[in-house]
Scaffold this active site. Structure first.
Site, PDB file in Angstrom:
ATOM      1  N   CYS A  83      36.637  73.942 -32.552  1.00  0.00           N
ATOM      2  CA  CYS A  83      37.462  74.416 -33.668  1.00  0.00           C
ATOM      3  C   CYS A  83      37.991  75.820 -33.367  1.00  0.00           C
ATOM      4  O   CYS A  83      38.706  76.008 -32.389  1.00  0.00           O
ATOM      5  CB  CYS A  83      36.681  74.342 -34.980  1.00  0.00           C
ATOM      6  N   HIS A 187      36.387  68.942 -35.197  1.00  0.00           N
ATOM      7  CA  HIS A 187      34.925  68.970 -35.155  1.00  0.00           C
ATOM      8  C   HIS A 187      34.431  67.599 -34.692  1.00  0.00           C
ATOM      9  O   HIS A 187      34.627  66.606 -35.405  1.00  0.00           O
ATOM     10  CB  HIS A 187      34.342  69.277 -36.540  1.00  0.00           C
ATOM     11  N   GLU A 189      31.560  66.338 -34.771  1.00  0.00           N
ATOM     12  CA  GLU A 189      30.573  65.748 -35.685  1.00  0.00           C
ATOM     13  C   GLU A 189      31.225  65.121 -36.912  1.00  0.00           C
ATOM     14  O   GLU A 189      30.583  64.365 -37.633  1.00  0.00           O
ATOM     15  CB  GLU A 189      29.529  66.790 -36.111  1.00  0.00           C
TER      16      GLU A 189
END
Length: 208
Positions: A83, A187, A189
């Site tokens: 990011c 991101h 995740e």
């Protein structure tokens, strides 16, 4: 066989907990450190980042990480930026004029221009268009989508030969690899199986 270890830098401007979980799911041992003295001994670095570019860079500088991370990167230590951690690798950002980035990849981070159908920040899923042969994307089959939440981006004219481009009004780098430097704007995740696949490829193709 022991899992490859990465040093996740905790300088106060990244979502450390979610990053640790994602890296561990991808088969890595994660050591979290707020001590810049650990950087020269790390076999790989992960630089998370979220928030305003100025605050992120100031926290990085105040934490004492600026010099050690640049030295490690220039010495060839694998580094993964996530990011704003990706944006930090560049020279500077329109979000904070006059505040230098790490300047490991020449270029300026730009701000999206709001337009009909293109609200700022961008929030949503985008397709990844592979370019070159990034270790993060090697062997990734079929259409791949990642989840983005951001107002600033690394423009497509930044001189990177390997990674993935995507579009939101303008083309920009969603992921990149430049030598030992690797990064994702999204991101991992939050990007489901594709995000996990990229982290697994970082482990397998970069860390070995």
């Amino acid at each position: 066989m022991s899992l490859p270890e990465v040093l996740l830098i905790d300088y106060g401007a990244g979502n450390v907990r979610s990053a640790v979980k994602a890296l561990e799911r991808a088969g890595m041992q994660v050591r979290v450190s707020a001590d810049p003295a650990d950087v020269p001994h790390a076999s790989a670095l992960v630089v998370p980042g979220q928030g305003h570019f100025r605050q992120v860079m100031e926290a990085f500088e105040t934490g004492g990480f600026h010099g050690p991370v640049i030295d490690a990167a220039r010495a060839g230590v694998p580094l993964l930026g996530v990011c704003v951690g990706m944006q930090m690798l560049l020279s500077d950002s329109e979000e904070a004029p006059g505040v230098p980035g790490l300047n490991l990849i020449p270029g300026t981070v730009r701000k999206f221009t709001a337009a009909p159908g293109h609200k700022v920040p961008q929030m949503g899923w985008n397709a990844l268009e592979r370019v070159g042969d990034s270790p993060l994307l090697r062997g990734l089959n079929g259409p791949a989508y990642a989840y983005f939440v951001h107002s600033y981006y690394v423009p497509a004219n930044v001189a990177v030969q390997h990674g993935a481009l995507t579009q939101y009004g303008v083309p920009f780098w969603a992921a990149l690899s430049a030598g030992n430097l690797h990064a994702t704007q999204f991101h991992p995740e939050k990007s489901g199986a594709v995000g996990l696949a990229l982290l697994e490829r970082f482990r397998r193709n970069v860390l070995g």
